[in-house]
Design a protein around this motif. Structure first.
Motif, PDB file in Angstrom:
ATOM      1  N   VAL A 185       0.869  -1.176   0.000  1.00 13.51           N
ATOM      2  CA  VAL A 185       0.000   0.000   0.000  1.00 13.51           C
ATOM      3  C   VAL A 185       0.907   1.228   0.000  1.00 13.51           C
ATOM      4  O   VAL A 185       1.815   1.331   0.830  1.00 13.51           O
ATOM      5  N   ILE A 186       0.657   2.135  -0.940  1.00 15.80           N
ATOM      6  CA  ILE A 186       1.489   3.329  -1.064  1.00 15.80           C
ATOM      7  C   ILE A 186       0.629   4.588  -0.928  1.00 15.80           C
ATOM      8  O   ILE A 186      -0.575   4.544  -1.145  1.00 15.80           O
ATOM      9  N   ARG A 187       1.293   5.697  -0.539  1.00 15.51           N
ATOM     10  CA  ARG A 187       0.613   6.990  -0.448  1.00 15.51           C
ATOM     11  C   ARG A 187       1.537   8.062  -1.011  1.00 15.51           C
ATOM     12  O   ARG A 187       2.754   7.909  -1.004  1.00 15.51           O
ATOM     13  N   PRO A 188       0.966   9.164  -1.486  1.00 11.83           N
ATOM     14  CA  PRO A 188       1.806  10.233  -2.029  1.00 11.83           C
ATOM     15  C   PRO A 188       2.549  10.970  -0.911  1.00 11.83           C
ATOM     16  O   PRO A 188       2.070  11.052   0.220  1.00 11.83           O
ATOM     17  N   THR A 189       3.725  11.505  -1.242  1.00 12.04           N
ATOM     18  CA  THR A 189       4.522  12.258  -0.277  1.00 12.04           C
ATOM     19  C   THR A 189       4.677  13.716  -0.686  1.00 12.04           C
ATOM     20  O   THR A 189       5.420  14.454  -0.044  1.00 12.04           O
ATOM     21  N   GLU A 190       3.973  14.139  -1.718  1.00 12.37           N
ATOM     22  CA  GLU A 190       4.107  15.504  -2.221  1.00 12.37           C
ATOM     23  C   GLU A 190       3.642  16.526  -1.191  1.00 12.37           C
ATOM     24  O   GLU A 190       2.594  16.367  -0.564  1.00 12.37           O
TER      25      GLU A 190
END
Length: 91
Positions: A5-10
């Motif tokens: 599971v990934i999430r944005p880091t922007e």
């Protein structure tokens, strides 16, 4: 097979000015688009002035995706730039 599971880091920096903390908060909220969250703010009052200035930061929030790979090294390689791996499970 592993599923990550990934999430944005922007993140993006913001600036605001106003005569009160409420005005600063309103100015920040007007700059934060849907899908983003204000993560912090710092307010200062320059010497000899009654105006407040502030800097803040917003981050993309709540958007999760899944990536798949046969092993952990490949899973890390499958995470796109600007995203972070949050958790891993077996398929």
């Amino acid at each position: 097979m592993l599923i990550g599971v990934i999430r944005p880091t922007e993140t993006r920096d913001l600036e605001a000015a106003g005569a009160s903390l409420e005005a600063i908060a309103s100015a920040f909220q007007a700059q934060v688009p849907e899908g983003w969250q204000l993560t912090h703010q710092s307010v200062t009052m320059p010497k000899g002035s009654s105006a407040l200035t502030a800097t803040g930061r917003m981050a993309r929030w709540g958007e999760l995706q899944e990536v798949q790979a046969p092993d952990l090294d490949a899973l890390h390689a499958a995470v796109p730039d600007g995203w972070a791996l949050m958790s891993v499970r077996r398929a």
